[in-house]
Design a protein around this motif. Structure first.
Motif, mmCIF file in Angstrom:
data_model
loop_
_atom_site.group_PDB
_atom_site.id
_atom_site.type_symbol
_atom_site.label_atom_id
_atom_site.label_comp_id
_atom_site.label_asym_id
_atom_site.label_seq_id
_atom_site.Cartn_x
_atom_site.Cartn_y
_atom_site.Cartn_z
ATOM 1 N N ASP A 190 0.827 -1.208 0.000
ATOM 2 C CA ASP A 190 0.000 0.000 0.000
ATOM 3 C C ASP A 190 0.864 1.262 0.000
ATOM 4 O OD1 ASP A 190 -2.422 -1.330 -0.010
ATOM 5 O OD2 ASP A 190 -2.619 -1.340 2.164
ATOM 6 N N ARG A 191 2.050 1.175 0.605
ATOM 7 C CA ARG A 191 2.858 2.376 0.835
ATOM 8 C C ARG A 191 3.899 2.628 -0.247
ATOM 9 N NH1 ARG A 191 3.287 2.334 7.490
ATOM 10 N NH2 ARG A 191 1.056 2.250 7.771
ATOM 11 N N LYS A 203 5.971 6.122 6.966
ATOM 12 C CA LYS A 203 7.042 5.139 7.057
ATOM 13 C C LYS A 203 6.537 3.866 7.746
ATOM 14 C CE LYS A 203 10.976 8.329 7.146
ATOM 15 N NZ LYS A 203 12.149 8.811 7.929
ATOM 16 N N LEU A 204 7.131 2.745 7.356
ATOM 17 C CA LEU A 204 6.783 1.478 7.984
ATOM 18 C C LEU A 204 7.355 1.443 9.398
ATOM 19 C CD1 LEU A 204 5.319 -1.153 7.017
ATOM 20 C CD2 LEU A 204 7.597 -2.122 6.656
ATOM 21 N N ASP A 205 6.507 1.177 10.384
ATOM 22 C CA ASP A 205 6.939 1.130 11.782
ATOM 23 C C ASP A 205 7.566 -0.234 12.058
ATOM 24 O OD1 ASP A 205 7.072 2.088 14.533
ATOM 25 O OD2 ASP A 205 5.509 0.594 14.935
ATOM 26 N N LEU A 206 8.893 -0.276 12.217
ATOM 27 C CA LEU A 206 9.608 -1.545 12.377
ATOM 28 C C LEU A 206 9.213 -2.268 13.661
ATOM 29 C CD1 LEU A 206 13.183 -0.615 11.085
ATOM 30 C CD2 LEU A 206 11.353 -1.820 9.887
ATOM 31 N N LEU A 207 8.951 -1.521 14.729
ATOM 32 C CA LEU A 207 8.530 -2.171 15.973
ATOM 33 C C LEU A 207 7.193 -2.898 15.771
ATOM 34 C CD1 LEU A 207 8.948 -2.798 18.939
ATOM 35 C CD2 LEU A 207 7.931 -0.566 19.516
ATOM 36 N N ALA A 245 0.076 7.262 13.813
ATOM 37 C CA ALA A 245 -0.617 7.997 12.746
ATOM 38 C C ALA A 245 -0.762 7.121 11.509
ATOM 39 C CB ALA A 245 0.164 9.267 12.419
ATOM 40 N N HIS A 246 0.223 6.236 11.261
ATOM 41 C CA HIS A 246 0.195 5.332 10.113
ATOM 42 C C HIS A 246 0.444 3.909 10.609
ATOM 43 C CE1 HIS A 246 0.205 8.788 7.415
ATOM 44 N NE2 HIS A 246 1.223 9.282 8.100
ATOM 45 N N PRO A 247 -0.582 3.249 11.143
ATOM 46 C CA PRO A 247 -0.408 1.927 11.730
ATOM 47 C C PRO A 247 -0.141 0.845 10.676
ATOM 48 C CG PRO A 247 -2.725 2.491 11.670
ATOM 49 C CD PRO A 247 -1.977 3.709 11.227
ATOM 50 N N LEU A 248 0.456 -0.254 11.134
ATOM 51 C CA LEU A 248 0.696 -1.384 10.236
ATOM 52 C C LEU A 248 -0.635 -1.993 9.806
ATOM 53 C CD1 LEU A 248 3.014 -3.106 9.014
ATOM 54 C CD2 LEU A 248 2.752 -4.647 10.963
#
Length: 516
Positions: A79-80, A205-209, A259-262
């Motif tokens: 999606d991103r 951005k993709l949240d690595l955690l 703000a931009h969840p996985l």
């Protein structure tokens, strides 16, 4: 109206879109096939690589683990940064990992290669499904396209053992991986010309955690249920499941703060999305469990070889294929709600027939029942898949596709584990008190635990006639299979009643999937 699929009556697709669908479907078939293609290759792998019992388990399971663990991450990544881009990266990695697996010289190399295959495979299912949604704007055509995509997905699992058997008859076991490479090369060449790129402009951005937490949620749960299926229920197998659930709570809490969840938790507030997801999961739950038993039944109870069992399964595979191609007609004619409800009722009738056939130890009865199950299962799964993806906003279609695929992985693992545990309990109760005095303690334990153990012990004993306890063991397995099918039939009837109320409550129009 809640949950109405966007894009009704959109422009009709041309030749480019339908050729693109073929490319996506073949890629999906290969991804699905790799879940089952090792089934017949294991004896040759054992003879060549001499893996330990633990390594053998990981060779079998690591692909499915990695697929389940990375589906959501890869769907959201598509999606991103672009769904076509993620698909092409995954296709290249899938081809490389296939070559590494084919030429593995140790069990450890094969495990690592299969893990890489799983990570690459996780890019294919959500990317292909979300790109199908992008390609077809007209709803009737989209229903048909999802049906063709679903055919490829279902067919991959069904033909995997058959193709594996043919290849192993003439070639090295690595050939079951090498067949992936030309398909992935064709995808890399054709996709840039045939498939549109799509990405969300709102993705951050993709949240690595979040990625780490999602893996730490999915992998322990799948691991626990798979071990439960393999070894029967033991309390210690609940530990990884509980760990996964606890990490899952942390994962959900983090998604609420980003703000931009996985995973967009807002998707679950769409009633049609959540209801369809639950029906989809339940359908896969029972079909995976029942068809696993069917495969074991054909081999262990009726004495067919793996290849013979695969060949006898061709008629039901044809039903699945035909229904996948024609299911869109049923959905267009009757609407989404009635298609799902009728499918659940047919599925319940099929599992009831399977219970009778299993108890009677009838080959033709089991194969006939599996065809009835296919008639009901395919329209349900394809219609709910269309609702899951179609009710999500277009910019979240990749994430919705990934959630759908992850749900299927969970449903399959749960079905195999829980129904497998129930059948094991029935088998062990049936074998309790059987005279095994002629066997030593280890042999008696193996015979009492599973039918597979009983068949193996009977082979090691040799002799012109099979021991009397083997027929008793086969009857016990057939009884356990029948009990599971009765549970499935009853539960599917209850699910149909609940689904009718839920869909009525969320106001899904019966014509929402109809042609326009």
């Amino acid at each position: 109206m809640h949950g109405k699929i966007a894009g009704e009556g959109g422009r009709l697709a041309g030749r480019r879109e339908w050729v693109g669908l073929c490319v996506l479907s073949i890629a999906c078939l290969i991804y699905s096939m790799d879940l089952s293609v090792l089934f017949l290759a294991m004896p040759a792998i054992v003879a060549d690589l001499d893996p330990s019992a633990s390594e053998l388990l990981w060779i079998n399971d690591i692909y499915g683990f990695m697929v389940a663990g990375f589906l959501v991450t890869m769907g959201t990544l598509g999606d991103r940064i672009g769904r076509r881009r993620v698909l092409l990266i995954g296709a290249f990695a899938f081809g490389v990992a296939s070559a590494l697996a084919a030429f593995s010289s140790t069990a450890q190399q094969l495990i690592v290669s299969r893990a890489l295959l799983g990570i690459a495979g996780a890019t294919i299912a959500p990317s292909t499904l979300s790109l199908v949604v992008n390609l077809f704007q007209n709803e009737a055509e989209r229903n048909r396209a999802i049906g063709i995509w679903g055919t490829a997905f279902a067919l991959g699992g069904l033909v995997g053992p058959l193709i594996g058997g043919v290849l192993l008859q003439y070639f090295h076991w690595g050939s079951v991986f090498l067949i992936n490479i030309p398909v992935m090369m064709a995808l890399l060449i054709a996709a840039p010309f045939l498939l549109p790129e799509y990405r969300s402009d709102e993705g951050g951005k993709l949240d690595l955690l979040s990625v780490v937490l999602s893996l730490a949620t999915v992998l322990p749960i799948i691991y626990g249920f798979k071990h439960m299926a393999a070894y029967g229920f033991e309390t210690r197998q609940l530990v990884p499941i509980l760990i996964g659930l606890l990490v899952g709570v942390l994962f959900v809490r983090r998604q609420k703060t980003l703000a931009h969840p996985l995973i967009d938790l807002g998707l679950f507030r769409i009633p049609a999305f959540t209801a369809s997801l639950m029906v989809n999961l339940a359908g896969v739950f029972f079909v995976f469990g029942v068809f696993l038993f069917q495969n074991l039944f054909l081999q262990l109870v009726l004495g067919l070889s793996p290849l013979e069992a695969a060949l006898w399964s061709i008629p039901s595979a044809l039903v699945f294929t035909i229904m996948s191609f024609q299911a869109y007609r049923i959905t267009n004619r009757f609407g989404a709600v009635r298609t799902v409800l009728i499918g659940l009722l047919v599925n319940a009738a099929g599992t009831a027939a399977m219970a009778v056939a299993a108890y009677a130890e009838s080959l033709l009865g089991v194969l006939g029942a599996s065809m009835i199950i296919g008639l009901g299962f395919v329209p349900v799964i394809l219609t709910t898949t269309g609702l899951i993806v179609g009710t999500a906003p277009p910019e979240r279609a990749g994430s919705a596709s990934a959630i759908s695929e992850t749900s299927a992985e969970f449903g399959g693992a749960l079905g195999i584990a829980l129904l497998g545990s129930l059948a094991t309990v029935v088998y062990r109760i049936w074998m309790d008190g059987v005279d095994l005095n002629s066997l030593d303690e280890a042999q008696a334990t193996a015979v009492s635990a599973t039918l597979a153990g009983a068949v193996e012990i009977a082979k090691t004993l040799g002799g012109a006639t099979a021991p009397a306890w083997l027929e008793t063991a086969r009857t016990g397995f057939a009884l356990g299979f029948a009990v599971c099918c009765i549970v499935a039939s009853f539960t599917l009837l209850v699910l149909a009643a609940i689904t009718r109320k839920v869909y009525a409550y969320v106001h899904i129009d019966d014509s929402s999937a109809a042609a326009h």
